[in-house]
Design an enzyme around this catalytic site. Structure first.
Site, mmCIF file in Angstrom:
data_model
loop_
_atom_site.group_PDB
_atom_site.id
_atom_site.type_symbol
_atom_site.label_atom_id
_atom_site.label_comp_id
_atom_site.label_asym_id
_atom_site.label_seq_id
_atom_site.Cartn_x
_atom_site.Cartn_y
_atom_site.Cartn_z
ATOM 1 N N HIS A 134 9.548 -0.150 -3.910
ATOM 2 C CA HIS A 134 8.280 0.388 -4.412
ATOM 3 C C HIS A 134 8.073 -0.017 -5.881
ATOM 4 C CE1 HIS A 134 5.170 3.767 -3.593
ATOM 5 N NE2 HIS A 134 4.677 2.855 -4.414
ATOM 6 N N ALA A 169 0.856 -1.193 0.000
ATOM 7 C CA ALA A 169 0.000 0.000 0.000
ATOM 8 C C ALA A 169 0.886 1.235 0.000
ATOM 9 C CB ALA A 169 -0.934 -0.033 1.205
ATOM 10 N N ARG A 170 0.999 1.886 1.145
ATOM 11 C CA ARG A 170 1.888 3.028 1.328
ATOM 12 C C ARG A 170 2.548 2.897 2.691
ATOM 13 N NH1 ARG A 170 1.226 3.375 -3.295
ATOM 14 N NH2 ARG A 170 0.693 5.183 -4.598
ATOM 15 N N ASP A 191 7.146 -3.425 0.282
ATOM 16 C CA ASP A 191 7.438 -2.756 -0.987
ATOM 17 C C ASP A 191 7.486 -1.251 -0.801
ATOM 18 O OD1 ASP A 191 7.744 -2.820 -3.936
ATOM 19 O OD2 ASP A 191 5.836 -1.736 -3.909
ATOM 20 N N GLU A 223 10.982 7.236 1.392
ATOM 21 C CA GLU A 223 11.506 6.557 0.203
ATOM 22 C C GLU A 223 12.376 7.519 -0.601
ATOM 23 O OE1 GLU A 223 8.217 4.892 -1.973
ATOM 24 O OE2 GLU A 223 7.583 3.653 -0.283
#
Length: 328
Positions: A293, A244-245, A269, A274
């Site tokens: 990501h 997701a985030r 991920d 980031e």
């Protein structure tokens, strides 16, 4: 906004601008609609320079809301990404610019990736790769807890059961797992899941999860949803998968749980910051699998976005603003 305001120039007069640092959409679109004039840029500076010439913009990461004064001709922005957090929706509405998301373009890729992260942990693929790099042939394990695991009979909790989450649920069912869906509006049903609960019930459901998968959008409601309390409620044998985030998870609490052995592992991920800072403990944790990501990446991403674009162009030329994935 009325449909008349939303109309775009005809095919022979329209100018479409593709703006992305990695995706090469112009030649693919030219193969679909060679009669339409297009431009392509790969940097923010070039986007700022070319934006005043564009009637339609296809963009994601290069977009900044301070570009809006330069969007003097812009009628329709097609986001390359599923998320639309980067766009000022009120300003778009005030300026009469239609916005559509790329929702669904990478549902196969992200759902595949979620399952891959789960299997990398449960089947110990990541540690096997580490052993390969070290030319180490691991012996048979006497302790069952140190062996690979299997999925049948396990419970997966999927937080966010939209396009992506629903496909994750279908894949988990194919692995003979029991699936619990968690979504904002339970009235929309369970979809492929066996059960469905609201976000507010996550703390109560967490103890049932062998695998907790996050595939929800980042909103005020989901920010920090996986809190220290939720993590503390999970089984020490459970795994967390986040496609997701990053901010959906309390990252400090996650690191603490992983370090203390209160959680078996995590497949991430996405992270709060980031790229992930070099000093993050997550890099060195053997029970963590990190990907940059990249869950949404797919060799057909550009074509999937252009399918939405061409569909929406035809809708606008027909005199309607009822765009597929319309946000504004």
């Amino acid at each position: 906004m009325t449909d008349t305001q939303a109309l775009i120039p005809t095919r022979d007069k329209i100018r479409i601008l593709f703006a992305h640092g990695a995706y090469d959409m112009k030649p693919i679109f030219a193969g679909i609609s060679p009669d339409i004039e297009t431009m392509q840029v790969a940097t923010y500076a070039d986007l700022q320079d070319k934006l005043p010439e564009a009637d339609v913009l296809v963009v994601s990461g290069l977009w900044k809301n301070d570009l809006l004064p330069h969007a003097t001709r812009l009628k329709y922005l097609q986001s390359v990404s599923s998320g639309t957090n980067q766009y000022d929706l009120v300003a778009f509405q005030d300026q009469g610019i239609l916005l559509a998301s790329g929702q669904g373009v990478n549902k196969n890729a992200v759902s595949d990736h979620a399952m891959a992260l789960m299997l990398a942990l449960t089947r110990r693929i990541a540690s096997a790769r580490d052993n390969q790099s070290a030319t180490h042939w691991r012996p048979e394990q006497r302790n069952p807890a140190d062996r690979e695991d299997e999925t049948p009979g396990k419970t997966m909790v999927v937080v966010g059961t939209g396009h992506i989450g629903d496909r994750i649920a279908k894949l988990a069912k194919a692995f003979d797992m029991h699936v619990i869906g968690v979504r904002r509006d339970t009235a929309k049903g369970a979809g492929a899941a066996d059960e469905v609960f609201p976000f507010t019930a996550l703390r109560d459901i967490a103890p049932r999860a062998d695998v907790l998968v996050l595939s929800c959008p980042l909103t005020d409601e989901t920010r920090g949803l996986v809190s220290a309390d939720v993590l503390a409620a999970m089984k020490p044998t459970a795994h967390l998968i986040n496609v997701a985030r990053g901010p959906v998870v309390d990252e400090d609490a996650l690191i603490a749980a992983l370090q203390a052995g209160r959680l078996a592992g995590a497949g991430l991920d996405v992270t709060t910051v980031e790229p992930l800072p070099a000093d993050s403990p997550l890099w060195a944790m053997p029970n963590v699998v990190l990907t940059p990501h990249s869950a949404g990446e797919t060799q057909v991403y550009e074509r999937n976005v252009l399918e939405i674009l061409t569909r929406n162009l035809e809708t606008l030329w027909a005199g309607s603003s009822a765009l597929h994935n319309r946000i504004v």
